[in-house]
Design an enzyme around this catalytic site. Structure first.
Site, short mmCIF file in Angstrom:
data_model
loop_
_atom_site.label_atom_id
_atom_site.label_comp_id
_atom_site.label_asym_id
_atom_site.label_seq_id
_atom_site.Cartn_x
_atom_site.Cartn_y
_atom_site.Cartn_z
N CYS A 47 -9.08 4.52 10.72
CA CYS A 47 -10.38 4.23 11.14
C CYS A 47 -11.09 3.22 10.06
O CYS A 47 -12.08 3.60 9.48
CB CYS A 47 -11.13 5.65 11.17
SG CYS A 47 -10.46 6.56 12.58
N GLU A 48 -10.65 2.18 9.98
CA GLU A 48 -11.15 1.21 9.27
C GLU A 48 -10.86 -0.31 9.92
O GLU A 48 -9.54 -0.71 10.45
CB GLU A 48 -10.48 0.99 7.81
CG GLU A 48 -10.54 2.32 7.06
CD GLU A 48 -12.01 2.35 6.54
OE1 GLU A 48 -12.96 1.39 6.17
OE2 GLU A 48 -12.38 3.61 5.91
N PRO A 64 11.13 -7.32 -14.59
CA PRO A 64 10.89 -7.49 -13.11
C PRO A 64 10.94 -6.25 -12.48
O PRO A 64 11.57 -5.25 -12.87
CB PRO A 64 12.38 -8.25 -12.82
CG PRO A 64 13.15 -7.65 -14.02
CD PRO A 64 12.45 -7.29 -15.24
N TYR A 108 5.30 -1.91 -4.25
CA TYR A 108 3.83 -1.45 -3.88
C TYR A 108 3.38 -1.18 -2.86
O TYR A 108 2.23 -1.22 -2.40
CB TYR A 108 2.94 -2.97 -4.80
CG TYR A 108 3.39 -2.92 -6.18
CD1 TYR A 108 3.06 -2.38 -7.41
CD2 TYR A 108 4.21 -4.35 -6.27
CE1 TYR A 108 3.43 -2.57 -8.46
CE2 TYR A 108 4.53 -4.41 -7.69
CZ TYR A 108 4.22 -3.66 -8.63
OH TYR A 108 4.33 -3.85 -9.99
#
Length: 473
Positions: A400-401, A322, A430
């Site tokens: 900038c996306e 886990p 993550y």
């Protein structure tokens, strides 16, 4: 106020926009008497003032309790079958030296995936015997380090890699402890990018026969058993991540035990270990309903016991891995709101509906999961409570996306404005681990709170850090 036609079907309009859904948050998170979000009694405004934003806020007590909970639940379920379970915390979810020490203190071992993660484990003082090394393309240097550290197991991913391990062990004059990662052909119910047990992907040794008539998995068993400096411990499988249905884990257990029985028939050897991986799902949004370690352990133990009896084999020592289920819910990310704007979105019938965009001071550099595989999150107004109506909103970053989206769909109060604090729960796995310096943003700090006391466990990067490797400076 009614639900927005722009909201996905699973997202309900909240009766009270200030309410927290406990399963999405660490145990230490609650609102104060004044309505401010707090971690173990420390208001988010105080955390933001002391440590800045964006900020990963980790409940150490909660993290440790989840780690210990997995160990206890699986030991209890499997004690009568194989004496208990070896629980390896999947360090790829989130790893630093403090975390490595915590999992050891709670009775867990540590799974690593690179030389860098091995280095963190060594710096934390984790014994080599309590480590495993994963990865589909381990370098000779990484394999050498693992053998010299006395790593408990190297999880071999291919025939090529097995030969690399054998050559390295021979050159060192030492034995390498090896498990073979098998591709069991189980299709997990999860996003394609995080499903890892089907045939057409990079991980594992297939059980299907190749043109020569032999499966790579069984060929690897033959080679490992014949190698003088390889100690073949057993087999390993991992079906993916963010999985809620227990049947996937049951299927892989049946398949893997069947392979162990086949190996006994072919070689007269009963391999003593079987790792059933991890990937247990957590609650990111209200559509997620995770199981508990106790339920998972009981279901898996029942399948293993039944299958071992059917195959007439001894139960191998079971291990699990886990990561997300321990680290994920223990942490939230704290952002400060910058600009906001309202847009009109046309539906299929041509009608226009409002959506609010709320920009925060982080984004895909501290949480790329929504960009990578459409991961869903939620958010709450953290610095205060409000009586305003909730409107459908999209929390976006400052990169900038156009795809720089932190939370795609969430109902937030109409009065959210610049300077407000937002908290996004379940970001412990993550997020920091995948963080980057895109647009030359500095990566956030990680603050651990234990028994009401906050301390840095990973400091915030500075612009000096960004320039330190630039040889033109």
């Amino acid at each position: 106020m009614t639900a927005s036609p722009l909201a996905p079907a699973w997202l309900d309009h909240p009766e009270n926009v200030n309410t927290l859904r406990p399963v999405q948050w660490a145990a230490g998170v609650a609102r104060t008497a004044h309505g401010e979000l707090a971690m173990q009694g420390i208001p988010v405004s105080a955390l933001a003032e002391q440590f800045g934003t964006p900020l990963f806020v980790l409940d150490e007590n909660d993290f440790r309790a989840r780690a210990a909970g997995f160990k206890t639940a699986f030991d209890d379920a499997f004690r009568g079958l194989c004496g208990g379970v070896d629980v390896y915390y999947a360090g790829k979810a989130f790893l630093c030296t403090e975390v490595a020490r915590w999992v050891g203190a709670e009775g867990l071992r540590l799974d690593t995936c690179s030389g860098g993660e091995l280095a963190v484990a060594a710096a934390a003082g984790v014994p080599g015997a309590d480590l495993s090394l994963h990865g589909n393309n381990k370098s000779v240097a990484e394999i050498t380090r693992a053998i010299q550290m006395g790593v408990g197991r190297i999880v071999v991913d291919s025939l090529d890699e097995l030969e690399r391990v054998i050559r390295t062990a021979d050159s060192l004059g030492q034995r390498a402890n090896v498990m073979l990662r098998i591709t069991p052909g189980v299709h997990a119910s999860t996003h394609e990018a995080i499903a890892t047990a089907h045939e057409d992907q990079k991980f594992g040794l297939s059980i299907l026969a190749d043109p020569s008539g032999t499966s790579p998995a069984l060929a690897a068993v033959d080679r490992a058993l014949a190698a003088a400096n390889v100690n073949l411990l057993g087999l390993h499988a991992h079906i993916g991540s963010q999985i809620f249905e227990a049947e996937g884990f049951a299927m892989v257990a049946r398949t893997m035990l069947g392979i162990l029985a086949q190996i006994r028939e072919l070689h007269g050897v009963e391999l003593g270990e079987l790792d059933l991986g991890g990937g247990y799902g957590i609650a990111y949004t209200e559509q997620d309903h995770p199981s508990t370690p106790a339920k998972l352990a009981a279901q898996m133990a029942g399948v293993v016991q039944e299958q071992c009896a059917l195959l007439e084999i001894a139960c191998p020592r079971i291990s699990i891995e886990p990561g997300r289920a321990i680290a994920g819910p223990s942490t939230f990310t704290l952002y400060e709101v910058g600009v906001r704007k309202d847009v009109q979105v046309e539906d299929e019938a041509g009608a226009l509906h409002p959506r609010r965009y709320i920009s925060v001071d982080g984004g895909m550099s501290d949480n790329p999961r929504p960009v990578l595989y459409d991961a869903q999150y939620t958010a709450v107004l953290a610095g205060r409570m409000t009586q305003n109506d909730a409107i459908i909103s999209r929390v976006v970053g400052k990169h900038c996306e156009s795809g720089d989206i932190v939370v795609k769909d969430v109902y937030l109060p109409e009065d959210v404005t610049a300077g407000d604090l937002l908290a996004v729960p379940a970001t412990g796995a993550y997020c920091w681990a995948l963080s980057s310096n895109y647009n030359y943003l500095t990566r956030p700090a990680v603050v651990a709170v234990r028994d009401g006391q906050a301390r840095l466990i990973v400091r915030r990067e500075t612009e000096a850090d960004l320039l330190a490797r630039d040889m033109g400076v």
